[in-house]
Design a protein around this motif. Structure first.
Motif, PDB file in Angstrom:
ATOM      1  N   SER A   1       0.827  -1.207   0.000  1.00 11.53           N
ATOM      2  CA  SER A   1       0.000   0.000   0.000  1.00 11.53           C
ATOM      3  C   SER A   1       0.863   1.259   0.000  1.00 11.53           C
ATOM      4  O   SER A   1       1.898   1.339   0.655  1.00 11.53           O
ATOM      5  N   VAL A   2       0.418   2.223  -0.793  1.00 15.88           N
ATOM      6  CA  VAL A   2       1.135   3.487  -0.970  1.00 15.88           C
ATOM      7  C   VAL A   2       0.288   4.622  -0.389  1.00 15.88           C
ATOM      8  O   VAL A   2      -0.842   4.840  -0.830  1.00 15.88           O
ATOM      9  N   TRP A   3       0.852   5.305   0.597  1.00 17.71           N
ATOM     10  CA  TRP A   3       0.176   6.453   1.197  1.00 17.71           C
ATOM     11  C   TRP A   3       0.829   7.737   0.721  1.00 17.71           C
ATOM     12  O   TRP A   3       2.044   7.781   0.531  1.00 17.71           O
ATOM     13  N   ALA A   4       0.014   8.768   0.568  1.00 19.83           N
ATOM     14  CA  ALA A   4       0.548  10.085   0.223  1.00 19.83           C
ATOM     15  C   ALA A   4       0.386  11.015   1.416  1.00 19.83           C
ATOM     16  O   ALA A   4      -0.640  10.996   2.099  1.00 19.83           O
ATOM     17  N   VAL A   5       1.432  11.810   1.671  1.00 24.12           N
ATOM     18  CA  VAL A   5       1.357  12.894   2.655  1.00 24.12           C
ATOM     19  C   VAL A   5       1.402  14.194   1.863  1.00 24.12           C
ATOM     20  O   VAL A   5       2.346  14.432   1.101  1.00 24.12           O
ATOM     21  N   LEU A   6       0.364  15.015   2.016  1.00 24.79           N
ATOM     22  CA  LEU A   6       0.322  16.295   1.315  1.00 24.79           C
ATOM     23  C   LEU A   6       0.656  17.404   2.315  1.00 24.79           C
ATOM     24  O   LEU A   6      -0.129  17.679   3.243  1.00 24.79           O
ATOM     25  N   ALA A   7       1.839  17.999   2.145  1.00 24.67           N
ATOM     26  CA  ALA A   7       2.296  19.060   3.058  1.00 24.67           C
ATOM     27  C   ALA A   7       1.655  20.375   2.632  1.00 24.67           C
ATOM     28  O   ALA A   7       2.007  20.948   1.599  1.00 24.67           O
ATOM     29  N   ALA A   8       0.694  20.821   3.427  1.00 24.91           N
ATOM     30  CA  ALA A   8      -0.095  22.015   3.067  1.00 24.91           C
ATOM     31  C   ALA A   8      -0.200  22.986   4.231  1.00 24.91           C
ATOM     32  O   ALA A   8      -1.053  23.865   4.235  1.00 24.91           O
TER      33      ALA A   8
END
Ligand code: CTP
Ligand code: MG
Length: 222
Positions: free
Chosen positions: A2-9
């Motif tokens: 599984s691939v998770w994305a972290v969106l730095a906002a």
């Protein structure tokens, strides 16, 4: 896997000088954040997304996700004082069984699917991290005050963008220590002895810093 994305906002966007955080500045009639979020949502490579939001903008971040039907968004956490701290806080929401984490800046709204694929693919060949790069157009010099100390050999230098992809364990180890000086996640993985590969980036991944950048990206969208 599984691939998770972290969106730095979670940044304040001081150089953009808007009345709200940069992730909520208007781009093409909607919050800037929506652009990269939609591209992560639509990516065939990404299973789930955690957003690092500015303090008091967690709810609005979830509302943006709902408006674009970004069902992969699992949570919006409060970011930290620096980008690396925001990534660490978001990573704490990524489950232990996630194999790979892709970290992306909301400030780079145009996220091509090919770049996501390019940074993820080498992780199955023994790399701990992969970063997209573009050649430097300008000559780079090291300076002290107003004096040139050294001109660097441009052939050895590249500019590094996001998305950056990591084996989850390598990224977790990297953000566990002192992250205050780091401007990207790869440098933390490198300083832990991790092997980081470079792949071709994309000029469309321009980072929106000031109002001119925002206008330029807006013109590319039109
Ligand atoms: N970022 C973050 N948490 C912080 C600081 C930055 O998640 N404490 C994110 C920003 O939201 C952005 C990315 O890291 O997507 C790159 O940062 P930058 O372009 O410097 O954005 P800002 O810090 O918001 O802008 P400024 O430095 O002008 O205030
Ligand atoms: Mg900043």
């Amino acid at each position: 896997m599984s691939v998770w994305a972290v969106l730095a906002a979670a940044g304040r966007g001081e150089r953009l000088g808007s009345d709200r955080p940069k992730a909520f500045a208007r781009l093409g009639g909607r919050p800037l954040l929506a652009e990269s979020l939609e591209r992560l949502e639509e990516s065939g490579w990404i299973d789930a997304i955690v957003i690092a939001a500015p303090p008091d903008w967690e709810e609005p971040s979830i509302l943006v996700a709902e408006e674009i039907a970004a069902t992969k968004v699992s949570s919006a956490v409060t970011g930290g004082d620096s980008r690396s701290e925001s990534v660490r806080l978001a990573l704490a929401e990524v489950p232990e069984d996630a194999a790979v984490v892709l970290v992306h800046d909301a400030a780079r709204p145009l996220l091509p699917e090919e770049v996501i694929e390019r940074v993820l693919a080498p992780l199955s060949d023994g790399w701990d991290g992969v970063v997209p790069t573009v050649p430097l157009a300008d000559t780079v010099k090291r300076v002290e005050g107003d004096r040139v100390v050294e001109t660097l050999a441009r052939d050895d230098l590249v500019a590094v963008q996001t998305p950056q992809a990591f084996l989850a364990d390598a990224l977790r180890r990297a953000v566990a220590g002192d992250v205050s000086a780091a401007t990207d996640c790869a440098s933390l993985v490198e300083s832990q002895g991790g092997r980081v590969k470079v792949v071709e980036g994309d000029s469309r991944l321009l980072k929106v810093t000031d109002a001119d950048d925002l206008a330029l990206v807006e013109s590319w969208l039109a």
